[in-house]
Design an enzyme around this catalytic site. Structure first.
Site, mmCIF file in Angstrom:
data_model
loop_
_atom_site.group_PDB
_atom_site.id
_atom_site.type_symbol
_atom_site.label_atom_id
_atom_site.label_comp_id
_atom_site.label_asym_id
_atom_site.label_seq_id
_atom_site.Cartn_x
_atom_site.Cartn_y
_atom_site.Cartn_z
ATOM 1 N N ASN A 47 -28.255 52.989 4.861
ATOM 2 C CA ASN A 47 -26.989 53.720 4.762
ATOM 3 C C ASN A 47 -26.723 54.384 6.105
ATOM 4 O O ASN A 47 -27.361 55.380 6.435
ATOM 5 C CB ASN A 47 -27.098 54.771 3.641
ATOM 6 C CG ASN A 47 -25.871 55.657 3.562
ATOM 7 O OD1 ASN A 47 -24.845 55.384 4.201
ATOM 8 N ND2 ASN A 47 -25.962 56.734 2.792
ATOM 9 N N TRP A 48 -25.794 53.815 6.857
ATOM 10 C CA TRP A 48 -25.535 54.323 8.221
ATOM 11 C C TRP A 48 -24.789 55.651 8.202
ATOM 12 O O TRP A 48 -24.671 56.310 9.217
ATOM 13 C CB TRP A 48 -24.716 53.314 9.022
ATOM 14 C CG TRP A 48 -25.388 51.998 9.266
ATOM 15 C CD1 TRP A 48 -26.626 51.592 8.821
ATOM 16 C CD2 TRP A 48 -24.860 50.883 9.998
ATOM 17 N NE1 TRP A 48 -26.893 50.320 9.234
ATOM 18 C CE2 TRP A 48 -25.820 49.854 9.962
ATOM 19 C CE3 TRP A 48 -23.660 50.662 10.680
ATOM 20 C CZ2 TRP A 48 -25.618 48.619 10.585
ATOM 21 C CZ3 TRP A 48 -23.458 49.443 11.297
ATOM 22 C CH2 TRP A 48 -24.429 48.428 11.256
ATOM 23 N N LYS A 49 -24.209 56.003 7.057
ATOM 24 C CA LYS A 49 -23.356 57.199 6.964
ATOM 25 C C LYS A 49 -22.267 57.104 8.042
ATOM 26 O O LYS A 49 -21.807 56.000 8.334
ATOM 27 C CB LYS A 49 -24.208 58.469 7.052
ATOM 28 C CG LYS A 49 -25.372 58.417 6.040
ATOM 29 C CD LYS A 49 -26.101 59.718 5.851
ATOM 30 C CE LYS A 49 -27.213 59.535 4.821
ATOM 31 N NZ LYS A 49 -27.937 60.776 4.536
ATOM 32 N N HIS A 55 -23.107 59.219 -3.796
ATOM 33 C CA HIS A 55 -24.076 59.799 -2.866
ATOM 34 C C HIS A 55 -23.937 61.327 -2.890
ATOM 35 O O HIS A 55 -22.819 61.849 -3.020
ATOM 36 C CB HIS A 55 -23.838 59.269 -1.445
ATOM 37 C CG HIS A 55 -24.959 59.586 -0.512
ATOM 38 N ND1 HIS A 55 -25.118 60.840 0.045
ATOM 39 C CD2 HIS A 55 -26.001 58.842 -0.077
ATOM 40 C CE1 HIS A 55 -26.214 60.842 0.795
ATOM 41 N NE2 HIS A 55 -26.764 59.637 0.746
ATOM 42 N N GLU A 59 -23.893 63.441 -0.658
ATOM 43 C CA GLU A 59 -22.973 63.992 0.353
ATOM 44 C C GLU A 59 -21.528 63.907 -0.123
ATOM 45 O O GLU A 59 -20.709 64.773 0.203
ATOM 46 C CB GLU A 59 -23.187 63.262 1.693
ATOM 47 C CG GLU A 59 -24.501 63.697 2.333
ATOM 48 C CD GLU A 59 -25.153 62.643 3.221
ATOM 49 O OE1 GLU A 59 -24.510 61.655 3.582
ATOM 50 O OE2 GLU A 59 -26.353 62.834 3.551
ATOM 51 N N GLU A 62 -32.266 59.941 -4.998
ATOM 52 C CA GLU A 62 -32.308 60.622 -3.712
ATOM 53 C C GLU A 62 -32.323 62.134 -3.942
ATOM 54 O O GLU A 62 -31.254 62.748 -4.093
ATOM 55 C CB GLU A 62 -31.083 60.248 -2.871
ATOM 56 C CG GLU A 62 -31.007 58.783 -2.532
ATOM 57 C CD GLU A 62 -30.206 58.540 -1.254
ATOM 58 O OE1 GLU A 62 -30.748 57.905 -0.348
ATOM 59 O OE2 GLU A 62 -29.066 59.015 -1.165
ATOM 60 N N GLY A 121 -32.446 63.804 4.911
ATOM 61 C CA GLY A 121 -32.234 64.256 6.284
ATOM 62 C C GLY A 121 -33.039 65.490 6.659
ATOM 63 O O GLY A 121 -32.758 66.122 7.673
ATOM 64 N N SER A 157 -35.621 60.774 3.635
ATOM 65 C CA SER A 157 -36.616 60.832 4.715
ATOM 66 C C SER A 157 -37.633 59.681 4.664
ATOM 67 O O SER A 157 -38.807 59.867 4.994
ATOM 68 C CB SER A 157 -37.322 62.188 4.714
ATOM 69 O OG SER A 157 -36.389 63.238 4.937
ATOM 70 N N GLY A 200 -31.532 56.509 5.377
ATOM 71 C CA GLY A 200 -30.452 57.054 6.202
ATOM 72 C C GLY A 200 -30.816 57.000 7.678
ATOM 73 O O GLY A 200 -30.732 55.953 8.319
#
Ligand code: 13P
Length: 263
Positions: free
Chosen positions: A13-15, A105, A107, A175, A181, A221, A242
């Site tokens: 997942n490149w975000k 997600h 976020e 997650e 992160g 992570s 990520g």
């Protein structure tokens, strides 16, 4: 290791990272890095989830160079078309050979106030358009302390699977928000506990056959140094990565986790 009937999925997942030109360089580098490791990677499915603006370019590159990664998007509209400024329809994604779409997600739940109802609507939209939803669930540290390790994820997944057919093709990603992160990775035992609970939710909602075939990923992570320990767990069928998915050498090492399993 996960069941032999479930092909492990390592997803990046490149975000909101890498523009379309950087994406080309990255995908080419990842492909070249893995080229001589086919014996280690044949049994693993690799997927990349670039930003929307990169998808057309990445799809063209992968098609031209026969790069065997699956393509995913990071979100989809619950609507099919119409006056929804800024939204992207699942129909458009499908036309670009997008296979997977991340939904719910943490976020997006946090920064875009995506409720369980919105997530469920997006899951329905993905399935309507022949996309495989990667349904993300996970608890904050406060929620873990308040209600234990599994309650939040179980409730989120139950809500997301409302009305989903028993033959639907889905992926689930656990997650924990506190591990995303942060470098504060969950232990393999913690991941296994929640992933097993999530498999029971799939069994309740969609039946035993669906539970047996559905891949459940861990995310938060994940690095080359810890991936093998997660993949040894029976209910962890892959990873949603990520930060470490943005470094070609590091992501390639994660994909080649089998080198380290059982060592
Ligand atoms: P990190 O791997 O950077 O912790 O991110 C995990 C994640 O959110 C993947 O969707």
């Amino acid at each position: 290791m996960g069941s032999v009937t479930r092909k492990p999925l390592i997803a990046g997942n490149w975000k909101m990272n890498l523009d379309h030109l950087q994406a080309v360089a990255f995908v080419q580098k990842l492909h070249w890095t893995l080229k001589d490791a086919a014996h280690e990677t044949d049994s693993v499915e690799v997927a990349v989830f670039p930003p929307f603006t990169d998808i057309r370019t990445v799809q063209t590159l992968m098609d031209a160079d026969k790069i065997p990664f699956a393509l995913g998007a990071q979100d989809v509209s619950a609507k099919d078309s119409g006056a929804y400024t800024g939204e992207v329809s699942g129909a458009f994604l499908k036309k670009l050979d997008v296979h997977y779409v991340i939904i719910g997600h943490s976020e997006r739940r946090e920064y875009h106030a995506e409720s369980d109802e919105i997530v469920a609507g997006k899951v329905q939209a993905a399935l309507r358009h022949g996309l495989v939803p990667v349904i993300c669930v996970g608890e904050t540290l406060e929620q873990r302390e308040e209600s234990g390790p599994t309650a939040v994820s179980v409730a989120q997944l139950r809500a997301a699977l409302e009305g989903v057919a028993s033959d639907a093709d889905i992926v689930v990603a656990y997650e924990p928000v506190w591990a995303i992160g942060t470098g504060q990775v969950a232990s393999p035992e913690q991941a296994q506990e929640v992933c097993a609970a999530l498999r029971s939710v799939v069994a309740d909602a969609l039946g035993d056959a669906a539970a047996e075939r559905t891949r459940i990923l861990y995310g938060g992570s994940v690095k080359s140094g810890n991936i093998a320990s997660f993949m040894r767990e029976p209910d962890v069928d892959g990873a949603l990565v990520g930060g470490a998915s943005l470094l070609a050498d590091e992501f390639a090492a994660i994909i080649r986790y089998q080198k380290h399993v059982g060592v």
